[in-house]
Scaffold this motif. Sequence first.
Motif, PDB file in Angstrom:
ATOM      1  N   GLY A  69      57.458  40.705  19.486  1.00 57.98           N
ATOM      2  CA  GLY A  69      58.393  39.893  20.115  1.00 57.98           C
ATOM      3  C   GLY A  69      59.157  38.897  19.241  1.00 57.98           C
ATOM      4  N   HIS A  70      58.484  38.570  18.255  1.00 59.62           N
ATOM      5  CA  HIS A  70      59.154  37.775  17.327  1.00 59.62           C
ATOM      6  C   HIS A  70      60.425  38.544  16.505  1.00 59.62           C
ATOM      7  CE1 HIS A  70      57.087  34.038  17.457  1.00 59.62           C
ATOM      8  NE2 HIS A  70      55.567  34.555  17.249  1.00 59.62           N
ATOM      9  N   ALA A  71      60.098  39.764  16.339  1.00 63.58           N
ATOM     10  CA  ALA A  71      60.985  40.800  15.627  1.00 63.58           C
ATOM     11  C   ALA A  71      62.047  40.683  16.495  1.00 63.58           C
ATOM     12  CB  ALA A  71      60.383  41.930  15.251  1.00 63.58           C
ATOM     13  N   ALA A  72      61.910  40.929  17.929  1.00 56.03           N
ATOM     14  CA  ALA A  72      63.125  40.970  18.799  1.00 56.03           C
ATOM     15  C   ALA A  72      64.075  39.970  18.607  1.00 56.03           C
ATOM     16  CB  ALA A  72      62.441  41.541  20.116  1.00 56.03           C
ATOM     17  N   ARG A  73      63.351  38.841  18.866  1.00 57.13           N
ATOM     18  CA  ARG A  73      63.925  37.369  19.070  1.00 57.13           C
ATOM     19  C   ARG A  73      64.788  37.160  17.512  1.00 57.13           C
ATOM     20  NH1 ARG A  73      59.495  34.433  19.526  1.00 57.13           N
ATOM     21  NH2 ARG A  73      58.558  35.482  21.330  1.00 57.13           N
ATOM     22  N   LEU A  74      64.195  37.270  16.500  1.00 56.69           N
ATOM     23  CA  LEU A  74      64.777  37.017  15.153  1.00 56.69           C
ATOM     24  C   LEU A  74      65.888  38.014  14.744  1.00 56.69           C
ATOM     25  CD1 LEU A  74      61.443  36.153  13.387  1.00 56.69           C
ATOM     26  CD2 LEU A  74      63.393  34.457  14.161  1.00 56.69           C
ATOM     27  N   ASN A  75      65.795  39.099  15.202  1.00 54.77           N
ATOM     28  CA  ASN A  75      66.794  40.283  14.675  1.00 54.77           C
ATOM     29  C   ASN A  75      67.570  40.750  15.788  1.00 54.77           C
ATOM     30  OD1 ASN A  75      65.585  40.795  11.844  1.00 54.77           O
ATOM     31  ND2 ASN A  75      63.807  41.041  13.265  1.00 54.77           N
ATOM     32  N   GLY A  76      67.409  40.550  17.050  1.00 52.35           N
ATOM     33  CA  GLY A  76      68.242  41.111  18.063  1.00 52.35           C
ATOM     34  C   GLY A  76      68.094  42.528  18.184  1.00 52.35           C
ATOM     35  N   ARG A  77      67.184  43.084  17.586  1.00 54.71           N
ATOM     36  CA  ARG A  77      66.796  44.548  17.794  1.00 54.71           C
ATOM     37  C   ARG A  77      65.588  44.895  17.499  1.00 54.71           C
ATOM     38  NH1 ARG A  77      67.323  46.933  12.572  1.00 54.71           N
ATOM     39  NH2 ARG A  77      67.677  45.454  11.059  1.00 54.71           N
ATOM     40  N   LEU A  78      65.230  46.137  17.645  1.00 55.76           N
ATOM     41  CA  LEU A  78      63.907  46.651  17.184  1.00 55.76           C
ATOM     42  C   LEU A  78      64.008  47.974  16.563  1.00 55.76           C
ATOM     43  CD1 LEU A  78      61.319  45.708  20.089  1.00 55.76           C
ATOM     44  CD2 LEU A  78      61.719  44.755  17.818  1.00 55.76           C
ATOM     45  N   THR A  79      63.047  48.663  15.869  1.00 57.83           N
ATOM     46  CA  THR A  79      63.104  49.874  15.446  1.00 57.83           C
ATOM     47  C   THR A  79      62.605  50.852  16.569  1.00 57.83           C
ATOM     48  OG1 THR A  79      60.812  49.999  14.610  1.00 57.83           O
ATOM     49  CG2 THR A  79      62.512  49.119  13.001  1.00 57.83           C
ATOM     50  N   PRO A  80      62.828  52.131  16.440  1.00 52.26           N
ATOM     51  CA  PRO A  80      62.599  53.068  17.378  1.00 52.26           C
ATOM     52  C   PRO A  80      61.077  53.083  17.550  1.00 52.26           C
ATOM     53  CG  PRO A  80      64.504  54.024  16.278  1.00 52.26           C
ATOM     54  CD  PRO A  80      64.038  52.774  15.653  1.00 52.26           C
ATOM     55  N   GLU A  81      60.396  53.086  16.667  1.00 55.82           N
ATOM     56  CA  GLU A  81      58.679  53.045  16.299  1.00 55.82           C
ATOM     57  C   GLU A  81      58.312  51.776  17.394  1.00 55.82           C
ATOM     58  OE1 GLU A  81      60.574  55.119  13.253  1.00 55.82           O
ATOM     59  OE2 GLU A  81      60.695  53.190  13.779  1.00 55.82           O
ATOM     60  N   LEU A  82      58.816  50.545  17.373  1.00 54.01           N
ATOM     61  CA  LEU A  82      58.445  49.528  18.003  1.00 54.01           C
ATOM     62  C   LEU A  82      58.914  49.676  19.365  1.00 54.01           C
ATOM     63  CD1 LEU A  82      59.257  46.315  15.506  1.00 54.01           C
ATOM     64  CD2 LEU A  82      56.984  47.410  16.597  1.00 54.01           C
ATOM     65  N   PHE A  83      60.047  50.283  19.669  1.00 54.81           N
ATOM     66  CA  PHE A  83      60.252  50.423  21.393  1.00 54.81           C
ATOM     67  C   PHE A  83      59.493  51.353  21.811  1.00 54.81           C
ATOM     68  CE2 PHE A  83      64.912  49.313  20.381  1.00 54.81           C
ATOM     69  CZ  PHE A  83      65.195  48.234  21.194  1.00 54.81           C
ATOM     70  N   ALA A  84      59.086  52.585  21.037  1.00 55.19           N
ATOM     71  CA  ALA A  84      58.119  53.477  21.628  1.00 55.19           C
ATOM     72  C   ALA A  84      56.739  52.859  21.939  1.00 55.19           C
ATOM     73  CB  ALA A  84      57.989  54.631  20.452  1.00 55.19           C
ATOM     74  N   ALA A  85      56.151  51.963  20.847  1.00 55.17           N
ATOM     75  CA  ALA A  85      54.959  51.333  20.941  1.00 55.17           C
ATOM     76  C   ALA A  85      54.899  50.423  22.044  1.00 55.17           C
ATOM     77  CB  ALA A  85      54.555  50.609  19.711  1.00 55.17           C
ATOM     78  N   LEU A  86      56.021  49.668  22.510  1.00 56.19           N
ATOM     79  CA  LEU A  86      56.098  48.801  23.652  1.00 56.19           C
ATOM     80  C   LEU A  86      56.119  49.655  24.816  1.00 56.19           C
ATOM     81  CD1 LEU A  86      58.856  46.104  22.442  1.00 56.19           C
ATOM     82  CD2 LEU A  86      56.204  45.898  22.848  1.00 56.19           C
ATOM     83  N   ARG A  87      56.999  50.652  25.022  1.00 56.05           N
ATOM     84  CA  ARG A  87      56.754  51.632  25.922  1.00 56.05           C
ATOM     85  C   ARG A  87      55.349  52.127  26.368  1.00 56.05           C
ATOM     86  NH1 ARG A  87      60.587  56.946  27.342  1.00 56.05           N
ATOM     87  NH2 ARG A  87      59.709  57.183  29.332  1.00 56.05           N
ATOM     88  N   ALA A  88      54.921  52.559  25.319  1.00 62.87           N
ATOM     89  CA  ALA A  88      53.492  53.145  25.550  1.00 62.87           C
ATOM     90  C   ALA A  88      52.657  52.368  26.229  1.00 62.87           C
ATOM     91  CB  ALA A  88      52.995  53.582  24.329  1.00 62.87           C
ATOM     92  N   GLU A  89      52.590  50.843  25.883  1.00 64.60           N
ATOM     93  CA  GLU A  89      51.931  49.969  26.172  1.00 64.60           C
ATOM     94  C   GLU A  89      52.184  49.366  27.777  1.00 64.60           C
ATOM     95  OE1 GLU A  89      48.206  47.708  26.147  1.00 64.60           O
ATOM     96  OE2 GLU A  89      48.890  49.062  24.592  1.00 64.60           O
ATOM     97  N   GLY A  90      53.630  49.240  27.929  1.00 63.20           N
ATOM     98  CA  GLY A  90      54.077  48.797  29.415  1.00 63.20           C
ATOM     99  C   GLY A  90      53.788  47.636  29.547  1.00 63.20           C
ATOM    100  N   LEU A  91      54.506  47.353  30.804  1.00 63.54           N
ATOM    101  CA  LEU A  91      54.254  45.981  31.346  1.00 63.54           C
ATOM    102  C   LEU A  91      52.820  45.598  31.880  1.00 63.54           C
ATOM    103  CD1 LEU A  91      57.515  45.633  33.505  1.00 63.54           C
ATOM    104  CD2 LEU A  91      56.911  44.384  31.320  1.00 63.54           C
ATOM    105  N   GLY A  92      52.464  44.581  31.892  1.00 62.06           N
ATOM    106  CA  GLY A  92      51.329  44.065  32.774  1.00 62.06           C
ATOM    107  C   GLY A  92      50.190  43.854  31.613  1.00 62.06           C
ATOM    108  N   GLY A  93      50.105  44.167  30.372  1.00 64.37           N
ATOM    109  CA  GLY A  93      49.188  43.870  29.297  1.00 64.37           C
ATOM    110  C   GLY A  93      49.615  42.997  28.144  1.00 64.37           C
ATOM    111  N   VAL A  94      49.223  43.122  27.014  1.00 66.45           N
ATOM    112  CA  VAL A  94      49.465  42.529  26.026  1.00 66.45           C
ATOM    113  C   VAL A  94      51.003  42.686  25.591  1.00 66.45           C
ATOM    114  CG1 VAL A  94      47.163  42.388  24.701  1.00 66.45           C
ATOM    115  CG2 VAL A  94      48.733  44.379  24.387  1.00 66.45           C
ATOM    116  N   ALA A  95      51.798  43.807  26.079  1.00 60.22           N
ATOM    117  CA  ALA A  95      53.127  43.795  25.668  1.00 60.22           C
ATOM    118  C   ALA A  95      53.948  43.205  26.616  1.00 60.22           C
ATOM    119  CB  ALA A  95      53.379  45.461  25.670  1.00 60.22           C
ATOM    120  N   GLU A  96      53.511  42.661  27.713  1.00 58.36           N
ATOM    121  CA  GLU A  96      54.446  41.924  28.753  1.00 58.36           C
ATOM    122  C   GLU A  96      55.360  40.930  28.111  1.00 58.36           C
ATOM    123  OE1 GLU A  96      55.521  40.839  32.579  1.00 58.36           O
ATOM    124  OE2 GLU A  96      53.878  42.210  32.295  1.00 58.36           O
ATOM    125  N   HIS A  97      54.635  39.874  27.409  1.00 62.84           N
ATOM    126  CA  HIS A  97      55.843  39.130  26.810  1.00 62.84           C
ATOM    127  C   HIS A  97      56.810  39.793  25.582  1.00 62.84           C
ATOM    128  CE1 HIS A  97      54.375  35.808  29.068  1.00 62.84           C
ATOM    129  NE2 HIS A  97      53.086  36.192  28.850  1.00 62.84           N
TER     130      HIS A  97
END
Length: 152
Positions: A69-97
Amino acid sequence: MRWETGEGLLGLDDPAEWDAAFERGEDHLGTAVIGLAFHCPLEEASPRIVKVMGFPDGLQRTNAFVAAGHAARLNGRLTPELFAALRAEGLGGVAEHPIRDTLTFVPYRDLPPWFKRLRAYVTVRNKLEYWWLRSVDAIEDGRRILRGRGHR
């Protein structure tokens, strides 16, 4: 840096030091990736954040998602690996915020297709929730007014 207590790790700015601590099996690697997210280029911090996202320890995993989350805020972007990890976790858990941070701080044009669809879904859901809560408040206000008249 005090790996045994976690003290000072939010100031970590050396990925090689994180790698050495990982090899030694140190604790508080999740806290340290938050430091990397703050102080290192995204491409250097990202693989380490993703690695901690896979840890079994709940607190360290949570800290890795906080780092994303901090990386998204600070950089205005994420790497494909971070996008994939967030997608795998999904909304409703530790990835919500972190997902919400990503949808807020990463420009729409830079989001992968799944995140674009998720942004539309979250926007509609938030608007419907807002309208629902407004109508519930209006009904409650109406009941309060009617009860007040009945007691006079």
